[in-house]
Motif scaffolding. Sequence first.
Motif, PDB file in Angstrom:
ATOM      1  N   HIS A  66       0.590  -1.044  -0.022  1.00  0.00           N
ATOM      2  CA  HIS A  66      -0.301  -0.008  -0.268  1.00  0.00           C
ATOM      3  C   HIS A  66       0.080   0.795   0.024  1.00  0.00           C
ATOM      4  O   HIS A  66       2.360   1.025   0.225  1.00  0.00           O
ATOM      5  CB  HIS A  66      -1.125  -0.087   1.087  1.00  0.00           C
ATOM      6  CG  HIS A  66      -2.026  -0.521   1.264  1.00  0.00           C
ATOM      7  ND1 HIS A  66      -2.609  -1.640   1.978  1.00  0.00           N
ATOM      8  CD2 HIS A  66      -3.100  -1.754   0.288  1.00  0.00           C
ATOM      9  CE1 HIS A  66      -3.334  -2.659   1.976  1.00  0.00           C
ATOM     10  NE2 HIS A  66      -3.685  -2.624   0.635  1.00  0.00           N
ATOM     11  N   THR A 139      -2.202  -0.793  -7.029  1.00  0.00           N
ATOM     12  CA  THR A 139      -3.049  -1.002  -5.432  1.00  0.00           C
ATOM     13  C   THR A 139      -3.110   0.050  -4.593  1.00  0.00           C
ATOM     14  O   THR A 139      -3.619  -0.110  -3.446  1.00  0.00           O
ATOM     15  CB  THR A 139      -2.026  -1.469  -4.639  1.00  0.00           C
ATOM     16  OG1 THR A 139      -0.307  -0.623  -4.551  1.00  0.00           O
ATOM     17  CG2 THR A 139      -1.613  -3.480  -4.707  1.00  0.00           C
ATOM     18  N   ARG A 141      -5.402   2.667  -3.964  1.00  0.00           N
ATOM     19  CA  ARG A 141      -7.218   3.107  -3.510  1.00  0.00           C
ATOM     20  C   ARG A 141      -7.183   4.644  -3.224  1.00  0.00           C
ATOM     21  O   ARG A 141      -6.689   4.763  -3.049  1.00  0.00           O
ATOM     22  CB  ARG A 141      -6.977   2.671  -1.915  1.00  0.00           C
ATOM     23  CG  ARG A 141      -6.484   1.177  -1.929  1.00  0.00           C
ATOM     24  CD  ARG A 141      -6.158   0.493  -0.383  1.00  0.00           C
ATOM     25  NE  ARG A 141      -5.563   0.779   0.264  1.00  0.00           N
ATOM     26  CZ  ARG A 141      -5.091   1.478   1.611  1.00  0.00           C
ATOM     27  NH1 ARG A 141      -5.417   0.231   2.597  1.00  0.00           N
ATOM     28  NH2 ARG A 141      -4.103   2.072   2.329  1.00  0.00           N
ATOM     29  N   ASP A 475      -8.050  -6.964  -5.331  1.00  0.00           N
ATOM     30  CA  ASP A 475      -7.484  -6.596  -4.553  1.00  0.00           C
ATOM     31  C   ASP A 475      -5.814  -7.625  -4.858  1.00  0.00           C
ATOM     32  O   ASP A 475      -5.254  -7.288  -4.525  1.00  0.00           O
ATOM     33  CB  ASP A 475      -8.145  -6.475  -3.558  1.00  0.00           C
ATOM     34  CG  ASP A 475      -7.417  -5.630  -2.609  1.00  0.00           C
ATOM     35  OD1 ASP A 475      -7.334  -4.574  -2.907  1.00  0.00           O
ATOM     36  OD2 ASP A 475      -7.168  -5.869  -1.731  1.00  0.00           O
ATOM     37  N   LEU A 478      -4.150  -7.858  -7.785  1.00  0.00           N
ATOM     38  CA  LEU A 478      -2.798  -6.370  -8.169  1.00  0.00           C
ATOM     39  C   LEU A 478      -1.876  -6.246  -6.770  1.00  0.00           C
ATOM     40  O   LEU A 478      -1.097  -6.290  -7.203  1.00  0.00           O
ATOM     41  CB  LEU A 478      -3.855  -5.318  -7.708  1.00  0.00           C
ATOM     42  CG  LEU A 478      -5.252  -4.299  -8.438  1.00  0.00           C
ATOM     43  CD1 LEU A 478      -6.697  -3.630  -8.003  1.00  0.00           C
ATOM     44  CD2 LEU A 478      -4.581  -4.759  -9.950  1.00  0.00           C
ATOM     45  N   HIS A 479      -2.219  -6.778  -5.420  1.00  0.00           N
ATOM     46  CA  HIS A 479      -1.044  -6.793  -4.747  1.00  0.00           C
ATOM     47  C   HIS A 479       0.222  -7.982  -5.413  1.00  0.00           C
ATOM     48  O   HIS A 479       1.627  -7.887  -4.824  1.00  0.00           O
ATOM     49  CB  HIS A 479      -1.421  -7.527  -3.475  1.00  0.00           C
ATOM     50  CG  HIS A 479      -1.665  -5.862  -2.332  1.00  0.00           C
ATOM     51  ND1 HIS A 479      -3.119  -5.774  -2.628  1.00  0.00           N
ATOM     52  CD2 HIS A 479      -1.773  -4.699  -1.780  1.00  0.00           C
ATOM     53  CE1 HIS A 479      -3.390  -4.616  -1.722  1.00  0.00           C
ATOM     54  NE2 HIS A 479      -2.092  -4.499  -1.341  1.00  0.00           N
TER      55      HIS A 479
END
Length: 500
Positions: A66, A139, A141, A475, A478-479
């Motif tokens: 993140h 990643t 948001r 999600d 993507l990580h």
Amino acid sequence: MPAEQVLMGIEIEKINFAPQDYRDFRARLEENLTALEHLLADSGFGRGPASLGSELEIYLVDADGHALYANQEILEDARDPQLTLELNRYNLEYNLSPYAIAESPFAATEREIMTKLGYLRGVAAGHGGRIVPIGILPTLRQSDFGSHCITDRRRYHALVSQLIERRGGKFGIDINGADPLKLEMMDITLEGANTSFQVHYRVDPAHYADTFNAVQLMTPLAVAIGTNSPTLFGHRLWHETRVPLFKQSIDTRHVDRYSWNEPARVNFGQGWARRGAGELFREVVRIYPPLLPICSERSPAEENGAGMTPSLAELRLHQSTVWLWNRPIYDDVGGGQLRIEMRALPAGPTAVDMVANAAFLVGLAEGIRPRINELLPALPFSMAEWNFYRAAQNGLDAKLVWPTLDQSGYREGPICAIIEEMLPVALQGLDAIGIRPEESARYLGVIERRLERRQTGAIWQLKRLAKLKQTMPTDEALHQLLEVLFDHSVANLPVADWQP
């Protein structure tokens, strides 16, 4: 000193400005333009060996992938004068060293990127962070954007405030693609999602218009073969999503398709350069209203009187608030020089890939420059602009309108065929400016392998993401994508060699 550094390298006294501030600043801009005209009239101005410099914007991420809000802390610990802050708290920028063409500038830049990023990774690790060069972090948001993510400097708050005031409402994002994205933002912080590798190329003033036009013509080819930003918030969008996102995220206009509209502050330009650098600087002053009306202590006349080269500080500050994809740059170093800043290339995925993109674009421009005035009458500027956006949208699947080299007119054709046709032109251009054969072979070879294998950073990301999503939620995919990308980037493995 890159133009951004006029804004990035100083703190300002205030965020709000009075009408008199704008009047004083506009008057000083006119003085700057007059001083620049006098400089350009001097046949000895700006003469000197060509050189290459660059700026690399990077992401900070934590152990989970993140965004890491720690740019000021990492900057302080790094103690590197070449490192600067960016608008959002999870971005930094390296102002890399300029290298003369005789110094193997592309190889030297690759080495410097590897050295700088290697050192910074160690510093970031002390804050639980990692360094990622990539056009748009996969990643991200939506919670990573808003007033809480702005780096706490008055200059950033002033810029944000001015753009919001001119917009008078929310900033709209509307990007098409396989998974279209449409949303509204209260501020401009989505601009910080875009990180790039900006190339500064010093140009002889006598050849400025031709070189600038050649760069404009060839930019779509370099963008298409270098795309590295295909997603935002998990949405599959353009191969180089930075292009529409940057434009829309700071667009203060309310566009009416049935009325006239002022030019966007992020754009490809207003037309081919006809006379030289001066017209491009005048265009920026005449078209775009000032955002940060801050006058320096000395006017150009006072600097001349003191035996100094005019800094043109107001012009450079104003330019830093107009984001052309290819931008004219004035620098007062060494008696003054002119550069072309090429801003369309994305950050990442590796040092060798970024430098290859730069070598390809510079080689193309120098290779076509001797014939540029034969080609431009066959290609209206609007078509060159169209090529730019289609290359960013579709990458290696794009079709461009392209002037023919062996006969008059233009044709539409697949971009891969055009790139293949132009690779020898890029080699000729690098040869013409004195790049060593082994250096040209290394970086153009990276481009050739991408073309042969039809694999750019964007294509690799899209393929890898599709495969991962077969077995896990978006999600998590993507990580996982970011972790593989991070490992390959550290290893400096060209993206053409990555397994999909």
